[in-house]
Design a protein around this motif. Structure first.
Motif, PDB file in Angstrom:
ATOM      1  N   ARG A 208     -22.611  -1.096   5.082  1.00  0.00           N
ATOM      2  CA  ARG A 208     -21.449  -1.461   5.313  1.00  0.00           C
ATOM      3  C   ARG A 208     -20.175  -0.291   5.905  1.00  0.00           C
ATOM      4  N   MET A 209     -19.800  -0.784   6.672  1.00  0.00           N
ATOM      5  CA  MET A 209     -18.491   0.281   7.898  1.00  0.00           C
ATOM      6  C   MET A 209     -17.371   0.280   6.776  1.00  0.00           C
ATOM      7  N   THR A 210     -16.620   1.487   6.496  1.00  0.00           N
ATOM      8  CA  THR A 210     -16.000   1.659   5.713  1.00  0.00           C
ATOM      9  C   THR A 210     -14.944   1.103   6.344  1.00  0.00           C
TER      10      THR A 210
ATOM     11  N   LEU B  15     -27.424  -8.718   2.705  1.00  0.00           N
ATOM     12  CA  LEU B  15     -27.942  -7.552   3.033  1.00  0.00           C
ATOM     13  C   LEU B  15     -27.173  -6.257   3.218  1.00  0.00           C
ATOM     14  N   ARG B  16     -26.184  -6.836   4.171  1.00  0.00           N
ATOM     15  CA  ARG B  16     -25.044  -5.280   3.535  1.00  0.00           C
ATOM     16  C   ARG B  16     -25.354  -4.729   2.772  1.00  0.00           C
ATOM     17  N   SER B  17     -25.243  -4.852   1.628  1.00  0.00           N
ATOM     18  CA  SER B  17     -24.735  -4.129   0.715  1.00  0.00           C
ATOM     19  C   SER B  17     -25.472  -4.484  -0.600  1.00  0.00           C
ATOM     20  N   HIS B  18     -27.083  -3.873  -0.483  1.00  0.00           N
ATOM     21  CA  HIS B  18     -28.129  -3.910  -1.185  1.00  0.00           C
ATOM     22  C   HIS B  18     -27.947  -5.193  -2.166  1.00  0.00           C
ATOM     23  N   GLY B  19     -27.838  -6.469  -0.785  1.00  0.00           N
ATOM     24  CA  GLY B  19     -28.499  -7.942  -1.330  1.00  0.00           C
ATOM     25  C   GLY B  19     -27.430  -8.388  -2.714  1.00  0.00           C
ATOM     26  N   ILE B  20     -26.213  -7.790  -2.978  1.00  0.00           N
ATOM     27  CA  ILE B  20     -25.638  -8.334  -3.939  1.00  0.00           C
ATOM     28  C   ILE B  20     -24.773  -9.091  -4.081  1.00  0.00           C
ATOM     29  N   THR B  21     -24.880 -10.268  -4.641  1.00  0.00           N
ATOM     30  CA  THR B  21     -23.581 -10.936  -5.043  1.00  0.00           C
ATOM     31  C   THR B  21     -22.315 -10.702  -6.289  1.00  0.00           C
ATOM     32  N   ARG B  22     -20.806 -11.091  -5.556  1.00  0.00           N
ATOM     33  CA  ARG B  22     -20.207 -11.455  -6.788  1.00  0.00           C
ATOM     34  C   ARG B  22     -19.837 -13.212  -7.263  1.00  0.00           C
ATOM     35  N   ASP B  23     -20.939 -14.383  -5.704  1.00  0.00           N
ATOM     36  CA  ASP B  23     -20.471 -15.545  -5.691  1.00  0.00           C
ATOM     37  C   ASP B  23     -21.147 -15.990  -6.526  1.00  0.00           C
TER      38      ASP B  23
ATOM     39  N   ALA C 264     -10.404   0.519  10.500  1.00  0.00           N
ATOM     40  CA  ALA C 264      -9.345   0.325  11.519  1.00  0.00           C
ATOM     41  C   ALA C 264      -8.998   1.411  12.775  1.00  0.00           C
ATOM     42  N   LEU C 265      -9.896   1.894  12.428  1.00  0.00           N
ATOM     43  CA  LEU C 265      -9.923   2.485  14.165  1.00  0.00           C
ATOM     44  C   LEU C 265     -10.054   1.145  14.937  1.00  0.00           C
TER      45      LEU C 265
ATOM     46  N   LEU D  49      -6.001   6.280   4.974  1.00  0.00           N
ATOM     47  CA  LEU D  49      -6.199   6.933   3.568  1.00  0.00           C
ATOM     48  C   LEU D  49      -5.673   7.378   2.849  1.00  0.00           C
ATOM     49  N   GLN D  50      -4.056   6.357   3.074  1.00  0.00           N
ATOM     50  CA  GLN D  50      -2.883   6.588   2.147  1.00  0.00           C
ATOM     51  C   GLN D  50      -2.820   5.455   1.126  1.00  0.00           C
ATOM     52  N   SER D  51      -4.306   4.756   1.331  1.00  0.00           N
ATOM     53  CA  SER D  51      -4.235   3.301   0.902  1.00  0.00           C
ATOM     54  C   SER D  51      -4.620   3.395  -0.448  1.00  0.00           C
ATOM     55  N   ASP D  52      -4.603   1.838  -0.764  1.00  0.00           N
ATOM     56  CA  ASP D  52      -5.892   1.712  -2.383  1.00  0.00           C
ATOM     57  C   ASP D  52      -7.222   2.023  -2.180  1.00  0.00           C
ATOM     58  N   TYR D  53      -7.820   1.700  -0.517  1.00  0.00           N
ATOM     59  CA  TYR D  53      -8.923   1.006  -0.015  1.00  0.00           C
ATOM     60  C   TYR D  53      -9.758   2.116   0.874  1.00  0.00           C
ATOM     61  N   LEU D  54     -10.057   2.501   0.599  1.00  0.00           N
ATOM     62  CA  LEU D  54     -11.824   3.705   1.709  1.00  0.00           C
ATOM     63  C   LEU D  54     -12.863   2.605   2.409  1.00  0.00           C
ATOM     64  N   THR D  55     -12.643   1.755   0.817  1.00  0.00           N
ATOM     65  CA  THR D  55     -14.121   0.822   1.394  1.00  0.00           C
ATOM     66  C   THR D  55     -13.967   0.213   0.769  1.00  0.00           C
ATOM     67  N   GLN D  56     -15.035  -1.620   1.382  1.00  0.00           N
ATOM     68  CA  GLN D  56     -13.899  -2.828   0.934  1.00  0.00           C
ATOM     69  C   GLN D  56     -12.878  -3.261   0.883  1.00  0.00           C
ATOM     70  N   GLY D  57     -12.457  -3.057   1.461  1.00  0.00           N
ATOM     71  CA  GLY D  57     -10.824  -3.362   1.553  1.00  0.00           C
ATOM     72  C   GLY D  57     -10.449  -4.060   2.471  1.00  0.00           C
TER      73      GLY D  57
END
Length: 397
Positions: free
Chosen positions: A250-252, A212-220, A257-258, A21-29
């Protein structure tokens, strides 16, 4: 009320979530890959794909195995509905294989008989989903041997079984399956609040599930395709492509972290559950009950401890108490018993598909006499003694 199961959260878990919660990433970190690595380290699987639920992971697994319209998925009737629903999400048809009356898992002998008939009718399954009920592995060697003969893929539904072993190997290693699914719901052995994961030893399946976990989207860029009328060389680091119709499964970072923190205590969680299960075995040995049967080549993670009311010729042996009465009276005494599970084929949605009561007699018999007793990490001997005392009071044992 002593619950049938619950999470065990300590200060280390809380600190791990607060740090996110105190970091820069709440998702995709960085935490999701870290959690996936803990699963790989524990199971020796090659790849892990963390998701927002085990149901999502089951769906992705089916899609990665190219289950689709006209295909068949077979699973056990004694499971949560997600084990079957995942096939319906893909447009497949569903059927069930009756359980082994001793282990309550999908029966390899019943599977073989059904496969012989299905082959003659050209209705062989594309995917079979064995479920490791209560934390004990199915007879995966036998099921895998049948898969080689009849050509189906295997998804192990190990939602109950992280920390369990089969043939001295961790459940999830993938020796006898294509993909293994874990659940991290709060009542499971390890929790991420809500969450799941799919593990595999095949890179092509892992890559498909990640996509497929993330909309079928890639940046590769290596995966990108030419787009008519678009100068690909002019596209900067902002550019992405949707290659397939995917989902937001996606998992947050909070959940992951938990999970990373919880995985540090997995071995202790399982050790404590095993001790409590063995203690139940001793304390209940003289009761008019059926106690859980364990395979010699499996080491259960003991997600659930399921007892059965003994029945002879349709009548209760020794105790005349019905399952419903036992459930209600134990609840009134503060014992949070539960029932896992109502046979899926008896649900109205599946009845509308043509399934009827009587289709899978071993599963239906199990449902008529099963009851889950409280079992969770942190359960004290005093609480367990209270459960047993309540059983003595109700059963008159």
């Amino acid at each position: 009320m002593i619950p049938y199961g619950k999470q065990d959260i300590n200060q280390q878990d809380i600190d791990a979530v607060v740090a996110v919660l105190q970091s820069d990433y709440l998702t995709q970190g960085p935490q999701v890959p870290a959690f996936e690595q803990t699963l790989i380290d524990h199971t020796d699987a090659e790849y892990a794909v963390a998701c927002n639920s085990a149901t999502s992971a089951l769906h992705l697994a089916c899609l990665a195995l190219e289950l689709g319209k006209g295909d068949w998925l077979w699973t056990t009737p004694i499971t949560f509905v997600a084990s079957a629903n995942c096939g319906l999400y893909c447009g497949a048809k569903i059927d069930f294989v009756d359980i082994d009356p001793q282990t309550y898992n999908l029966c390899p002998k019943a599977l073989e008989k059904k496969l012989i008939l299905a082959k003659a009718e050209n209705k062989l399954p594309k995917v079979v989903v064995p479920v490791h009920l209560c934390g004990q592995s199915c007879d995966m060697a036998s099921i895998h041997a049948l898969s080689l003969e009849y050509g189906f893929k295997i998804i192990e539904d190990a939602a109950h079984a992280i920390g369990g072993e089969y043939q001295d190997k961790p459940v999830g290693c993938g020796n006898y399956s294509d993909i293994t699914i874990f659940s991290f719901h709060p009542v499971k052995i390890v929790t991420t609040a809500e969450g799941g994961a799919a593990l595999t030893n095949q890179q092509v399946l892992a890559d498909k599930m990640v996509l497929l976990r993330s909309h079928g989207i890639t940046r590769d860029k290596a995966l990108m395709k030419p787009v008519s009328g678009l100068d690909m060389d002019a596209q900067g680091n902002w550019y992405y492509q949707q290659l397939e119709l995917g989902f937001n499964y996606r998992m947050t970072e909070l959940q992951a972290a938990l999970g990373v923190s919880q995985m540090q205590r997995l071995n202790q969680f399982v050790k404590d559950r095993q001790r409590l299960a063995h203690r139940y075995n001793k304390l209940l040995a003289e009761f008019p009950l059926i106690l859980p049967m364990q395979l010699e080549n499996a080491n259960s993670a003991w997600h659930l401890y399921v007892i059965g009311l003994t029945v002879e010729d349709g009548l209760r042996s020794k105790s005349k108490l019905s399952q419903k009465a036992l459930f209600q009276q134990l609840r009134e005494l503060g014992i949070g018993v539960n029932l896992h599970y109502i046979p899926v084929h008896t649900q109205p949605y599946y009845q509308n598909m043509g399934f009827v009561v009587g289709d899978f007699p071993h599963a239906e018999y199990y449902y008529q006499q099963a009851l889950s007793l409280p079992l969770f990490h942190g359960m004290t001997d005093a609480q367990q003694d209270e459960v047993v005392s309540a059983l003595i009071q109700v059963l008159g044992a």
